[in-house]
Design a protein around this motif. Structure first.
Motif, PDB file in Angstrom:
ATOM      1  N   SER A  50      10.409   8.130   0.621  1.00  0.00           N
ATOM      2  CA  SER A  50       9.949   7.804  -0.536  1.00  0.00           C
ATOM      3  C   SER A  50       9.712   9.050  -1.697  1.00  0.00           C
ATOM      4  CB  SER A  50       9.348   6.810  -0.834  1.00  0.00           C
ATOM      5  OG  SER A  50       9.184   6.413  -2.098  1.00  0.00           O
ATOM      6  N   LYS A  51       9.523   9.460  -2.700  1.00  0.00           N
ATOM      7  CA  LYS A  51       8.394  10.322  -3.372  1.00  0.00           C
ATOM      8  C   LYS A  51       7.389   9.559  -4.027  1.00  0.00           C
ATOM      9  CE  LYS A  51      11.756  13.942  -3.285  1.00  0.00           C
ATOM     10  NZ  LYS A  51      12.609  15.085  -4.037  1.00  0.00           N
ATOM     11  N   SER A  52       7.721   7.474  -3.945  1.00  0.00           N
ATOM     12  CA  SER A  52       6.095   7.333  -4.597  1.00  0.00           C
ATOM     13  C   SER A  52       4.740   7.267  -4.089  1.00  0.00           C
ATOM     14  CB  SER A  52       6.871   5.615  -4.848  1.00  0.00           C
ATOM     15  OG  SER A  52       8.502   6.457  -5.216  1.00  0.00           O
ATOM     16  N   SER A  53       3.872   7.171  -5.042  1.00  0.00           N
ATOM     17  CA  SER A  53       2.771   6.931  -4.237  1.00  0.00           C
ATOM     18  C   SER A  53       2.149   5.443  -3.977  1.00  0.00           C
ATOM     19  CB  SER A  53       1.760   7.566  -5.323  1.00  0.00           C
ATOM     20  OG  SER A  53       1.370   8.591  -5.696  1.00  0.00           O
ATOM     21  N   TYR A  54       1.798   5.246  -3.194  1.00  0.00           N
ATOM     22  CA  TYR A  54       1.442   3.739  -2.488  1.00  0.00           C
ATOM     23  C   TYR A  54      -0.006   3.310  -2.943  1.00  0.00           C
ATOM     24  CZ  TYR A  54       5.647   4.107  -0.540  1.00  0.00           C
ATOM     25  OH  TYR A  54       7.347   3.832   0.102  1.00  0.00           O
ATOM     26  N   PRO A  55       0.041   2.066  -2.775  1.00  0.00           N
ATOM     27  CA  PRO A  55      -1.553   0.958  -2.852  1.00  0.00           C
ATOM     28  C   PRO A  55      -1.636   1.314  -1.155  1.00  0.00           C
ATOM     29  CG  PRO A  55       0.457  -0.349  -3.016  1.00  0.00           C
ATOM     30  CD  PRO A  55       1.125   1.037  -2.587  1.00  0.00           C
ATOM     31  N   VAL A  56      -2.928   1.136  -1.212  1.00  0.00           N
ATOM     32  CA  VAL A  56      -3.825   1.255   0.491  1.00  0.00           C
ATOM     33  C   VAL A  56      -4.975   0.007   0.099  1.00  0.00           C
ATOM     34  CG1 VAL A  56      -5.321   2.428   1.489  1.00  0.00           C
ATOM     35  CG2 VAL A  56      -3.538   3.544  -0.473  1.00  0.00           C
ATOM     36  N   LEU A  57      -4.763  -0.752   1.039  1.00  0.00           N
ATOM     37  CA  LEU A  57      -5.393  -1.188   1.521  1.00  0.00           C
ATOM     38  C   LEU A  57      -6.308  -1.192   3.512  1.00  0.00           C
ATOM     39  CD1 LEU A  57      -6.908  -4.496   2.245  1.00  0.00           C
ATOM     40  CD2 LEU A  57      -5.037  -5.285   3.711  1.00  0.00           C
ATOM     41  N   TYR A  58      -7.784  -1.102   2.967  1.00  0.00           N
ATOM     42  CA  TYR A  58      -8.527  -0.932   3.739  1.00  0.00           C
ATOM     43  C   TYR A  58      -8.989  -2.276   4.343  1.00  0.00           C
ATOM     44  CZ  TYR A  58      -8.898   4.072   2.097  1.00  0.00           C
ATOM     45  OH  TYR A  58      -8.485   5.323   1.042  1.00  0.00           O
TER      46      TYR A  58
END
Length: 290
Positions: A50-58
């Motif tokens: 993918s070239k999409s941006s992803y959400p992040v869980l810390y």
């Protein structure tokens, strides 16, 4: 026949492995603390194509632990891989050392973990991966010390996270409010004294850095919150107290008590509920990777 079955099984395994999440181990040195630390980063299988941006869980570990606990200590060693794939989510498990409280100690200058997590780790992750570089795509939770750390950091940095959670959180840093034997309290006292001083001499520091005393600030921030604890957990009372205070000041939050204690079986069961909760928040923010 057995050989054919073995070959077929290996083929299925290799096929599934090709589509499972990938784990990076990343060096994230701290300029603030002048030491080298690491984090694990779980990338969903869709990320590479993918070239999409992803959400992040810390995802923060507990006291006495280290950055890779969530990958090595859960009964299901594929838990984070499967959740990252299921929700198209990057999961980051940073180092918090044995008992940092995830705070900036006024006493020990090699314990600046609030600065480390919210600035140095976050910057490294955003500069290394395709992330949604905004609070709308960033969430945080953790277990025990990490549960306290997640709520503490999100409360003090509401500009960075849209939602936060705590599993079995040490929400009151004063062990006198925990259900523990005097011998255990005596054993851990030096670790707390290292970052906050002797409790008898610096009670204000313990109170000021305890999430249980931040209910009004939590309300003002408007964070989406999920909090849970096992009914047999020695930290149940601080969790109940924060819940009571949030109910009293009318702060919306998701609070649950489940059967269980301070165990990896409990946290393995708890984490999917947290990620489901976060997924709904991220969806409402339009911060879901396709």
């Amino acid at each position: 026949m057995y050989l054919r079955f073995l070959v077929l099984s290996m083929g299925v395994f290799m096929h599934l492995s090709a589509f499972s999440a990938k784990v990076d181990t990343l060096d994230i040195p701290s300029a603030a603390m002048q030491k080298n630390l690491r984090a694990a980063v779980v990338l969903p299988s869709s990320y590479a194509k993918s070239k999409s941006s992803y959400p992040v869980l810390y995802l923060l570990h507990g006291g006495g632990g280290q950055f890779n606990d969530w990958l090595s200590k859960t009964p299901d060693k594929m838990l984070l891989h499967n959740l990252a794939d299921q929700y198209n989510l990057i999961i980051v498990t940073p180092e918090g050392e044995k008992l940092s409280g995830y705070l900036d100690s006024p006493i020990q200058k090699d314990n600046l973990f609030e600065t480390y997590i919210t600035k140095e780790v976050l910057e490294k992750i955003d500069n290394t991966y395709r992330t949604i570089r905004d609070k709308k795509g960033r969430v945080i939770t953790g277990l025990s010390m990490g549960g306290h750390g997640a709520l503490y950091l999100a409360t003090r940095h509401a500009d960075l996270y849209c939602a936060a959670g705590s599993m079995s959180g040490a929400l009151d840093l004063s062990p006198t409010h925990w259900r523990i034997a005097p011998e255990f309290a005596k054993q851990i006292a030096p670790q707390f004294e290292r970052i906050l001083g002797p409790q008898g001499a610096t009670p204000d520091l313990y109170a000021a850095n305890s999430v249980v005393n931040m209910a009004d600030k939590i309300k003002a921030n408007g964070l989406k919150l999920i909090i849970d604890c096992g009914v047999d957990d020695f930290l149940i009372e601080p969790n109940r107290e924060l819940h009571r205070r949030l109910v009293y000041n009318q702060t919306p939050h998701d609070y649950t008590e489940h059967p269980g204690g301070h165990t990896w079986d409990y946290w393995e069961n708890s984490l999917p509920f947290h990620i489901l909760f976060f997924n709904k928040v991220l969806k409402s923010n339009g911060a879901i990777a396709p």
